[in-house]
Design a protein around this motif. Sequence first.
Motif, PDB file in Angstrom:
ATOM      1  N   PRO A  35     -13.865   7.528   8.546  1.00  0.00           N
ATOM      2  CA  PRO A  35     -13.030   7.280   7.363  1.00  0.00           C
ATOM      3  C   PRO A  35     -11.940   6.252   7.632  1.00  0.00           C
ATOM      4  O   PRO A  35     -11.236   6.326   8.627  1.00  0.00           O
ATOM      5  CB  PRO A  35     -12.431   8.660   7.066  1.00  0.00           C
ATOM      6  N   ILE A  36     -11.822   5.303   6.730  1.00  0.00           N
ATOM      7  CA  ILE A  36     -10.736   4.327   6.786  1.00  0.00           C
ATOM      8  C   ILE A  36      -9.590   4.810   5.901  1.00  0.00           C
ATOM      9  O   ILE A  36      -8.433   4.633   6.224  1.00  0.00           O
ATOM     10  CB  ILE A  36     -11.233   2.949   6.325  1.00  0.00           C
ATOM     11  N   SER A  37      -9.938   5.407   4.775  1.00  0.00           N
ATOM     12  CA  SER A  37      -8.970   6.032   3.874  1.00  0.00           C
ATOM     13  C   SER A  37      -9.671   7.226   3.248  1.00  0.00           C
ATOM     14  O   SER A  37     -10.825   7.504   3.545  1.00  0.00           O
ATOM     15  CB  SER A  37      -8.492   5.042   2.807  1.00  0.00           C
ATOM     16  N   TRP A  38      -8.988   7.920   2.355  1.00  0.00           N
ATOM     17  CA  TRP A  38      -9.586   9.128   1.775  1.00  0.00           C
ATOM     18  C   TRP A  38     -10.797   8.817   0.903  1.00  0.00           C
ATOM     19  O   TRP A  38     -11.591   9.694   0.611  1.00  0.00           O
ATOM     20  CB  TRP A  38      -8.544   9.936   1.001  1.00  0.00           C
ATOM     21  N   ASN A  39     -10.985   7.558   0.504  1.00  0.00           N
ATOM     22  CA  ASN A  39     -12.136   7.233  -0.337  1.00  0.00           C
ATOM     23  C   ASN A  39     -13.015   6.110   0.222  1.00  0.00           C
ATOM     24  O   ASN A  39     -13.905   5.628  -0.462  1.00  0.00           O
ATOM     25  CB  ASN A  39     -11.680   6.890  -1.752  1.00  0.00           C
ATOM     26  N   THR A  40     -12.789   5.707   1.469  1.00  0.00           N
ATOM     27  CA  THR A  40     -13.578   4.636   2.074  1.00  0.00           C
ATOM     28  C   THR A  40     -14.017   5.037   3.476  1.00  0.00           C
ATOM     29  O   THR A  40     -13.196   5.463   4.281  1.00  0.00           O
ATOM     30  CB  THR A  40     -12.755   3.336   2.147  1.00  0.00           C
ATOM     31  N   ASP A  41     -15.311   4.908   3.741  1.00  0.00           N
ATOM     32  CA  ASP A  41     -15.877   5.161   5.065  1.00  0.00           C
ATOM     33  C   ASP A  41     -16.622   3.918   5.531  1.00  0.00           C
ATOM     34  O   ASP A  41     -17.268   3.244   4.727  1.00  0.00           O
ATOM     35  CB  ASP A  41     -16.939   6.281   5.027  1.00  0.00           C
ATOM     36  N   ALA A  93      -3.591  12.232  -1.800  1.00  0.00           N
ATOM     37  CA  ALA A  93      -5.052  12.238  -1.776  1.00  0.00           C
ATOM     38  C   ALA A  93      -5.590  13.429  -2.562  1.00  0.00           C
ATOM     39  O   ALA A  93      -5.099  14.540  -2.444  1.00  0.00           O
ATOM     40  CB  ALA A  93      -5.549  12.304  -0.343  1.00  0.00           C
ATOM     41  N   TYR A 117     -17.527   3.200  -0.620  1.00  0.00           N
ATOM     42  CA  TYR A 117     -16.260   3.336  -1.319  1.00  0.00           C
ATOM     43  C   TYR A 117     -16.465   4.272  -2.495  1.00  0.00           C
ATOM     44  O   TYR A 117     -17.337   4.036  -3.338  1.00  0.00           O
ATOM     45  CB  TYR A 117     -15.758   1.969  -1.811  1.00  0.00           C
ATOM     46  N   ALA A 127       0.834  -1.210   0.000  1.00  0.00           N
ATOM     47  CA  ALA A 127       0.000   0.000   0.000  1.00  0.00           C
ATOM     48  C   ALA A 127       0.861   1.248   0.000  1.00  0.00           C
ATOM     49  O   ALA A 127       0.536   2.242  -0.649  1.00  0.00           O
ATOM     50  CB  ALA A 127      -0.943  -0.008   1.201  1.00  0.00           C
ATOM     51  N   ALA A 178       1.176   4.264  -2.785  1.00  0.00           N
ATOM     52  CA  ALA A 178       0.534   5.444  -2.192  1.00  0.00           C
ATOM     53  C   ALA A 178       0.623   6.630  -3.136  1.00  0.00           C
ATOM     54  O   ALA A 178       1.663   6.909  -3.724  1.00  0.00           O
ATOM     55  CB  ALA A 178       1.185   5.783  -0.863  1.00  0.00           C
TER      56      ALA A 178
END
Length: 179
Positions: free
Chosen positions: A101-107, A33, A141, A26, A30
């Motif tokens: 939020p788990i990442s900038w595009n996943t909640d 964002a 996502y 990952a 990377a």
Amino acid sequence: MKQIKRRLMQAAIASALGGAIAGGAALVDARPANAQAAYGSYVGIGAGFGLTEEAETGRGSGLDMVITGRYRFLRMPVSLRTTAFLFDNFTLVPTVSYDYPISWNTDIYLGAGASFPIGDDDQPGPLGNRTAFVLQPGIDYMFPNSRWAAFGSAIIAFNGYRNGGNTAVAVQTGIGYQF
């Protein structure tokens, strides 16, 4: 007993090693964002499936079509969500969710609200045939560099069935368009 401990230790080491490899992969991939247009609000369509049945009649489970909407507030981790199960006893499910939020595009999120069956009282749908309090854990996502989103959740309607009063559970998934 020693053999069980050794296998558990091997599984723990393999899990840690797999996590380290996945984390390293990952980091290698990377990218900076980028802000997503519309901050995650969307309207979508998908499929819902009732996992439970009314205790006395054995009806209520099955496949249904869903329309889902999410409005995300800009400065708070809160969203307004609504899901409509369309065919088996039309049911409207508005909820308010806390989004993490788990990442900038996943909640991931947990919502609370109510289910309102509007169709035939005798024919339970995926969320039963009675107005009920619901909890809705789920995930959203947002696809990078597009206006598309994928969603999935479970909806748990406590005391959702008129006959028998048991809890109704349905899962849903689909794709949405961000606005």
